[in-house]
Scaffold this motif. Structure first.
Motif, mmCIF file in Angstrom:
data_model
loop_
_atom_site.group_PDB
_atom_site.id
_atom_site.type_symbol
_atom_site.label_atom_id
_atom_site.label_comp_id
_atom_site.label_asym_id
_atom_site.label_seq_id
_atom_site.Cartn_x
_atom_site.Cartn_y
_atom_site.Cartn_z
ATOM 1 N N GLN A 1 0.829 -1.203 0.000
ATOM 2 C CA GLN A 1 0.000 0.000 0.000
ATOM 3 C C GLN A 1 0.866 1.258 0.000
ATOM 4 O O GLN A 1 0.615 2.201 -0.755
ATOM 5 C CB GLN A 1 -0.932 -0.005 1.216
ATOM 6 N N TYR B 1 -1.280 -0.190 -10.243
ATOM 7 C CA TYR B 1 -2.467 -0.934 -9.811
ATOM 8 C C TYR B 1 -2.048 -2.058 -8.880
ATOM 9 O O TYR B 1 -1.248 -2.914 -9.238
ATOM 10 C CB TYR B 1 -3.189 -1.501 -11.035
ATOM 11 N N GLU C 1 -5.780 -3.216 -2.156
ATOM 12 C CA GLU C 1 -6.814 -2.188 -2.050
ATOM 13 C C GLU C 1 -7.710 -2.448 -0.831
ATOM 14 O O GLU C 1 -7.991 -3.600 -0.479
ATOM 15 C CB GLU C 1 -7.667 -2.180 -3.323
#
Length: 897
Positions: A111, A128, A133
């Motif tokens: 992250q 990405y 996430e």
């Protein structure tokens, strides 16, 4: 020295009785003019060389985009191009593999790295991180099955009091006390599953005792699973590539390493970053290939110098060869700049090909000059004779070589087509340079006096054996050819591009691990459909194929039975309650290390009681391991100073509790899950499965077999294509590109063979001698192909480039022998002692040491090319100098080319 050889050798220094050909006269006069005006020729050559060097340095580009090397009209290129236009974020990507001892560390580091990279718009188009996430952390429990979710809920309920106690007091004494009480409860007969926690604590203590850090994963404990050695998070990065540079991704890679340092990923630390994926693999391959070339260049420089010394015996002739090679390379590079404008990763090999064949031209001319000069004529007469003889023979070789290279132009393999244009023209340049610069240098460089008579060379003496035992030579040749024909059907082409690269490279190792371990392997096929219904119909049909393990569409990211799962998650949230990690309390006055040691002693005693009371319990073995780890820790503490004891125990405390806050936060976030549909998925995820530009849907097809096996690769690709003909992806590209390359080389070889046969028939005016020129080439090709099977070195995208060079050298060598036999009406017993035989031997030996050093390259493609060239040149030498003279045992009738 026997008298017959001396008489024959004198006859080799002048033209034969047959009238000289027009080609002979042209080059005899050309070389004579260059010799007489040597100083002016060299001055002009120097000016041209400087101009070419400046022109090439300013204008020659480098295109390292390998996708441009095959025709864009090929079906697999059309499919791949359509996919790239539909999902442009998936092309030329890097895969960042964040590797950590715990899933908590892997996710939080991924992250932080993702957030850091998103701020760098100079070096990256898109970042990405699918599994890092918050969306998947929040809704992760919904992707579990209902039975698995029920088990997790039960485990959380059972562990809630222990977790709450540690959360209130996150210290080593509190943790050891909780675990001690749990062991005592299990000792009393209570059913508790403590093996994961005891095993995790034992591994953590062992790592710390050995001097490394391995944090305890609380997430693994909550899931009641054994902690693995490492956990991975994948980040997909689309870097900005500069294809005008030799390493297009170098700047982006440097930025990646800097970002990794910024988020705390250090060399030798517990958390590591591996960079792989398409762009990283391409860069690493080019680096290892160039590194191998540098090593080979140093070795070759020394070895070629030694071979040239034994061939020429004089410094002036050696300098002549090197100057001709350098000048020819500059002119060929200038032609490449003007005609093509750039080099690709294949056409850059023109320099290697030129050295191998260009040296052949210079050596033949200079050794013929020396041979003529040894007969006693003045230098200008020797130049005229050697220029005419060598010019006529080299012209024939130039034409056949050029045809061999130009045959690649009409193929679909544009990377080799460009190589064919450059190298084919380079052969013409080599002819002109050799017979222009060579004579001029002979005039200006001091030349020693050569003896009038020449003894038999050691090369010729060895070759006499094949003539003496010509029946044995015939029999051995036929037997070897038959054996090679039997082995020939086993020749194969390796379609796996990974097998060409340095196996020790970080990008290659990381990619292989992803293929073997990762659930979402980067090696899968992709089908595009226009409608959602079409995707729903196609997926089950593909999933039924035995070669397919699973098929994923965007619908698979919406979990089923969400209402039932949410009821269990609500129950879990109520069970947990408002657990929050408290800050570590200020230690009370006194000896902290003593309290920590006391708590660990109590835990060890509880383990000892349990082991003695329940020797056959399922958890006993794990308890023994933990007790042993504690005993090792106590031994280490006993021999340490007081300060060292405190540091060691504090490190143990950090290792055991560092991931608890993150695990509790993730668990708390997971209890906030809410029902969602396809439209609620993250935009970045949707755009990778449903194209915002064309509206097409992506269907991912994963193989059931290991695609490192070529047969498995072919089975997977062909079975998928039967259901989805337009499917694309790495497996399709590898197989179809390999087949296109093989087809291009077969097509080019057949074209070259037809063209060479026609030219030979015109030049030699004899079917018999045309066959004699081709026979050594065909035999050496057959033997080389068979040896690839015996050596376990299949053809691949790299070593197949060796074929044009072997074709050129094979034609050159046999044509020189036949041409000399024809034009001097010479029997084989004399032919093997001529400068022609010595030139063939030393030319091949020069090329051999040039390419044999490639075998030691770390790049497997380059190394296999070195093996292929070494084996091929060896067989070419044997077939030309040992077998061909046996076939030329009777004198030929004079026919000048």
């Amino acid at each position: 020295m026997d008298r017959s050889f001396r008489i024959a050798s004198q006859g080799m220094t002048t033209p034969t009785k047959a009238s000289p050909s027009r080609t002979y006269e042209i080059f005899a006069r050309w070389s004579t003019i260059s010799y007489r005006h040597g100083a002016w020729v060299l001055l002009a050559a120097l000016l041209v060389a400087v101009a070419c060097g400046i022109y090439v340095s300013r204008n020659l580009g480098m295109n390292t985009d390998t996708t441009d090397m095959l025709s864009e009209h090929l079906p697999f290129r059309v499919n791949m191009k359509h996919y790239n236009e539909t999902f442009p974020q998936d092309i030329d990507t890097m895969l960042l593999v964040v590797e950590a001892p715990t899933p908590e560390q892997a996710r939080t580091t991924a992250q932080r790295l993702t957030e850091r990279l998103k701020t760098d718009t100079t070096n990256f188009h898109d970042i990405y991180a699918p599994t890092a996430e918050d969306f998947f952390v929040r809704n992760g429990l919904l992707y579990e099955s209902i039975p698995e979710l029920a088990q997790i809920t039960d485990r959380i309920a059972a562990a809630q009091p222990l977790i709450a106690h540690i959360a209130r007091d996150p210290t080593l004494p509190a943790f050891a006390d909780v675990l001690m009480r749990a062991v005592d409860e299990m000792n009393k007969g209570r059913s508790m599953e403590l093996r994961p926690v005891m095993g995790g604590v034992s591994a953590t203590l062992d790592a710390r005792i050995e001097g490394s850090s391995r944090a305890l994963s609380w997430q693994s404990l909550f899931n009641d699973e054994a902690q693995k050695n490492k956990y991975k998070q994948i980040i997909v990065v689309k870097p900005k590539l500069d294809f005008s540079q030799l390493l297009p991704a170098e700047q982006s890679t440097t930025a990646l390493h800097a970002a990794a340092r910024d988020v705390g990923i250090t060399e030798g630390g517990p958390i590591r970053l591996h960079i792989t994926g398409e762009a990283a693999l391409a860069g690493e391959e080019l680096k290892s290939s160039l590194s191998g070339m540098e090593i080979a260049g140093i070795i070759t420089f020394v070895m070629v110098g030694m071979v040239l010394y034994f061939a020429m015996r004089t410094g002036g002739l050696i300098i002549n060869v090197l100057v001709c090679l350098t000048m020819g390379l500059l002119l060929t590079a200038a032609f490449a700049t003007a005609a093509v404008g750039h080099l690709n990763v294949i056409s850059i090999a023109f320099a290697v090909l030129y050295i191998g064949l260009g040296a052949d031209f210079a050596i033949h001319f200079l050794l013929r000059y020396r041979e003529v000069l040894e007969g006693g004529p003045p230098p200008d007469e020797a130049i005229r004779v050697s220029g005419g003889d060598a010019g006529a023979a080299l012209t024939a070789c130039t034409i056949t070589n050029a045809i061999g290279f130009y045959a690649f132009i009409p193929t679909d393999f544009s990377g080799v087509a460009e190589l064919g244009i450059i190298s084919g023209t380079g052969m013409i340049i080599s002819l002109l340079v050799t017979l222009t610069i060579g004579p001029a240098l002979l005039r200006c460089l001091p030349q020693p006096k050569f003896k009038e008579s020449m003894p038999k060379s050691s090369v010729g003496k060895v070759l006499e054996l094949s003539l003496k035992w010509h029946r044995v030579t015939y029999a051995a040749t036929v037997a070897a050819a038959l054996a090679a024909l039997v082995i020939l059907p086993q020749v194969r082409f390796d379609y796996n591009l990974l097998n060409m690269q340095d196996p020790t490279g970080d990008a290659v190792q990381a990619f292989r691990e992803l293929i073997a371990e990762a659930e979402d392997s980067p090696w899968h096929s992709i089908a595009l459909v226009k409608e959602r219904k079409e995707a729903e119909d196609l997926a089950p049909r593909l999933a039924k194929l035995p070669e397919v393990s699973k098929v994923i569409t965007i619908q698979d990211f919406v979990p089923p039975e969400q209402e039932e799962k949410l009821l269990l998650i609500e129950e879990m949230a109520l069970t947990m309650g408002p657990i929050a990690i408290s800050p570590r309390p200020e230690p009370p006055p006194g000896d902290i290390a003593a309290r920590q040691r006391h708590a660990l002693n109590a835990l060890a005693a509880a383990l000892d009681r349990f082991i003695k009371a329940h020797p056959d319990h399922s958890a006993t073995e794990t308890a023994r391991k933990l007790k042993s780890s504690l005993a090792s820790l106590f031994t280490r503490l006993d021999i340490a100073s007081k300060d060292e004891q405190g540091k060691l125990l504090n490190s143990v405390e950090d290792d055991l509790l560092v991931t608890l806050p993150t695990a509790l936060q993730s668990l708390r976030l997971a209890t906030e899950a809410a029902p969602f549909g396809e439209d609620d998925l993250p935009v970045e995820l949707i755009n990778r499965w449903h194209s915002p530009t064309t509206g097409e849907y992506r269907v991912a097809i994963y193989p059931a077999e290991d695609l490192n096996d070529n047969d498995a690769l072919r089975r997977f690709v062909r079975s998928v294509q039967q259901v989805a003909p337009n499917a694309t992806g790495a497996p399709m590209v590898s197989l179809e590109a390999g087949e296109a390359v093989v087809k291009a080389f077969v097509q080019a070889f057949l074209l070259a063979l037809v063209g060479i046969i026609i030219i030979l028939l015109i030049l030699l005016r004899s079917l018999k001698y045309t066959i004699l020129v081709l026979l050594p080439l065909l035999l050496s090709s057959l033997f080389t192909a068979s040896f690839t099977v015996l050596l376990g070195v299949p053809f691949n995208f790299a070593n197949i480039i060796a074929l044009p060079l072997l074709l050129g050298l094979g034609i050159d060598s046999s044509l020189h022998m036949v041409h000399r036999s024809l034009n001097n009406e010479m029997v084989s017993e004399v032919l093997i002692h001529t400068s022609t035989a010595r030139a063939i031997f030393y030319s091949a030996l020069t090329a051999l040491v040039d390419f044999a050093s490639l075998m030691f390259s770390s790049h497997q493609g380059t190394a296999s090319m070195g093996i292929m060239l070494t084996v091929g040149l060896t067989f070419t030498l044997v077939c030309t100098l040992a077998i061909l003279p046996v076939l030329l045992r009777t004198p030929a009738q004079g026919v000048r080319a």
